[in-house]
Scaffold this active site. Structure first.
Site, PDB file in Angstrom:
ATOM      1  N   ASP A  48       0.840  -1.202   0.000  1.00  0.00           N
ATOM      2  CA  ASP A  48       0.000   0.000   0.000  1.00  0.00           C
ATOM      3  C   ASP A  48       0.877   1.256   0.000  1.00  0.00           C
ATOM      4  O   ASP A  48       1.995   1.241   0.509  1.00  0.00           O
ATOM      5  CB  ASP A  48      -0.892   0.015   1.247  1.00  0.00           C
ATOM      6  CG  ASP A  48      -1.996  -1.032   1.143  1.00  0.00           C
ATOM      7  OD1 ASP A  48      -2.170  -1.606   0.052  1.00  0.00           O
ATOM      8  OD2 ASP A  48      -2.682  -1.263   2.155  1.00  0.00           O
ATOM      9  N   ALA A  50       7.883   4.497   6.872  1.00  0.00           N
ATOM     10  CA  ALA A  50       7.608   3.132   6.419  1.00  0.00           C
ATOM     11  C   ALA A  50       6.307   2.674   7.061  1.00  0.00           C
ATOM     12  O   ALA A  50       5.817   3.301   8.017  1.00  0.00           O
ATOM     13  CB  ALA A  50       8.746   2.216   6.817  1.00  0.00           C
ATOM     14  N   LYS A  51       5.783   1.585   6.533  1.00  0.00           N
ATOM     15  CA  LYS A  51       4.488   1.116   7.040  1.00  0.00           C
ATOM     16  C   LYS A  51       4.535   0.741   8.508  1.00  0.00           C
ATOM     17  O   LYS A  51       3.551   0.882   9.225  1.00  0.00           O
ATOM     18  CB  LYS A  51       3.967  -0.001   6.180  1.00  0.00           C
ATOM     19  CG  LYS A  51       3.291   0.708   5.037  1.00  0.00           C
ATOM     20  CD  LYS A  51       2.532  -0.036   4.077  1.00  0.00           C
ATOM     21  CE  LYS A  51       3.040   0.428   2.737  1.00  0.00           C
ATOM     22  NZ  LYS A  51       3.831  -0.559   2.084  1.00  0.00           N
ATOM     23  N   ARG A  52       5.720   0.303   8.973  1.00  0.00           N
ATOM     24  CA  ARG A  52       5.806  -0.089  10.389  1.00  0.00           C
ATOM     25  C   ARG A  52       5.718   1.123  11.331  1.00  0.00           C
ATOM     26  O   ARG A  52       5.660   0.962  12.543  1.00  0.00           O
ATOM     27  CB  ARG A  52       7.091  -0.872  10.650  1.00  0.00           C
ATOM     28  CG  ARG A  52       8.341  -0.082  10.380  1.00  0.00           C
ATOM     29  CD  ARG A  52       9.607  -0.861  10.635  1.00  0.00           C
ATOM     30  NE  ARG A  52      10.747  -0.125  10.105  1.00  0.00           N
ATOM     31  CZ  ARG A  52      11.130  -0.138   8.845  1.00  0.00           C
ATOM     32  NH1 ARG A  52      10.504  -0.902   7.983  1.00  0.00           N
ATOM     33  NH2 ARG A  52      12.154   0.585   8.422  1.00  0.00           N
ATOM     34  N   ASP A  53       5.689   2.321  10.779  1.00  0.00           N
ATOM     35  CA  ASP A  53       5.633   3.504  11.637  1.00  0.00           C
ATOM     36  C   ASP A  53       4.240   3.780  12.188  1.00  0.00           C
ATOM     37  O   ASP A  53       4.030   4.805  12.844  1.00  0.00           O
ATOM     38  CB  ASP A  53       6.148   4.738  10.875  1.00  0.00           C
ATOM     39  CG  ASP A  53       7.656   4.680  10.674  1.00  0.00           C
ATOM     40  OD1 ASP A  53       8.351   4.297  11.638  1.00  0.00           O
ATOM     41  OD2 ASP A  53       8.136   4.980   9.570  1.00  0.00           O
TER      42      ASP A  53
END
Ligand code: GLU
Length: 317
Positions: A27, A249-252
């Site tokens: 995404d 990043a998405k992990r944020d």
């Protein structure tokens, strides 16, 4: 830095096209969405068409393409013509490779990733440059390597080590050019080749993208020249960072449109946040892309990265 003098030229050029070219590897996060909005604004503000190209030569995640296009539509972005997919254009890349090959500008490379890393980290080697290990193999050496069974990559025989481009936001920028890969050992055309071939074939004369790709622009512009193509106007925009100053990043946390909608934010809220980050809306103001376009002035674009503080989910009691 004032960008205004440099901006006059691209703003008064006859209409070509701008583009957004996401890789469907997952995404889009708000930093990617902001870059997409900027690419759209630059194109529309200069009377250009705006094209979408899905860069699906590698790292494809199931459903990502559809979700990316939906997110862009929900933010209000529109584009001209059909979405182009690189995986449907393989013949064009092979034609370009054939042209370079016929001009004596290619060679086969048998190096492993590890060999390249080791050689490229030697003190005399420019940062990350391919050191040319396979550039001048003798016919016997070549035959030996081929007999090893490892399918070779195809590299460009570059005759410069650096090249200078002009960037709307960064000015004159010189960057390293090495013997870049044109086709990987598994037969996949390399990104640097595909992007050059596609931008030219699609009539794209304005490339707005994240400044993580600024260092790739000189080698792409150089390659365009070898293929007899005109390099586009470049505008490399600042990236979104997390609170630690690292690339978002998405992990944020909640950083995709889907995440944010799950927390009750509407696409219009998200567009408002993006516009605010660009200095084109007041915090909390409701805007649409038409309003943002009216206010858009590339000369006043913030040069510094956008630091994103993702909203936290509501605490359960
Ligand atoms: N597909 C690349 C990416 O998503 C962008 C390439 C480009 O804009 O030239 O990072």
């Amino acid at each position: 830095m004032s960008h205004s003098s440099r901006l006059n030229e691209p703003l008064s050029r006859p209409a070509g096209a701008g583009r957004f070219a996401p890789s469907p590897s997952g995404d889009l996060h708000v930093g990617n969405l902001r870059t997409a909005v900027l690419a759209w604004l630059f194109a529309r503000a200069t009377g250009r068409r705006f094209l979408l190209r899905v860069e699906d030569l590698d790292r494809v995640r199931e459903g990502a393409r559809e979700r990316q296009l939906t997110d862009l539509t929900e933010l209000g972005l529109d584009w001209d013509g059909d979405v182009v997919s690189q995986s449907h254009r393989l013949q064009r890349y092979e034609d370009a490779i054939a042209k370079l090959h016929a001009a004596g500008l290619t060679y086969e490379c048998f190096c492993t990733r590890r060999e390249i890393q080791k050689a490229a980290s030697a003190p005399h080697s420019p940062q990350g440059a391919y050191p040319g290990t396979c550039r001048n193999l003798t016919p016997d050496e070549h035959a030996d390597r081929l007999a090893g069974g490892r399918p070779p990559a195809l590299r460009l025989r570059a005759d410069v080590t650096s090249f200078t481009i002009d960037d709307v936001l960064h000015g004159s920028f010189s960057g390293m050019v090495d013997d870049l890969v044109l086709r990987r050992g598994d037969g996949t055309p390399a990104y640097n080749l595909a992007v050059v071939v596609d931008d030219a074939a699609q009539g794209i004369d304005q490339v707005v993208r994240g400044d993580d790709l600024l260092s790739s622009a000189p080698r792409q512009a150089y390659l365009a020249g070898l293929l007899g193509l005109t390099a586009p106007i470049y505008a490399h925009v600042a990236l979104a960072l997390n609170e630690d100053g690292k690339r978002l990043a998405k992990r944020d946390g909640a950083v995709t449109l889907t995440d944010l909608k799950a927390l009750g934010r509407t696409p219009s809220d998200v567009l408002g946040v993006l516009a605010t980050s660009l200095g084109l809306a007041a915090p909390g103001e409701v805007v649409d892309l038409g309003i943002v376009l009216d206010r858009f002035d590339p000369a006043r674009l913030p040069c510094e990265p956008w630091v994103v503080r993702p909203p936290t989910p509501p605490q359960s009691p």
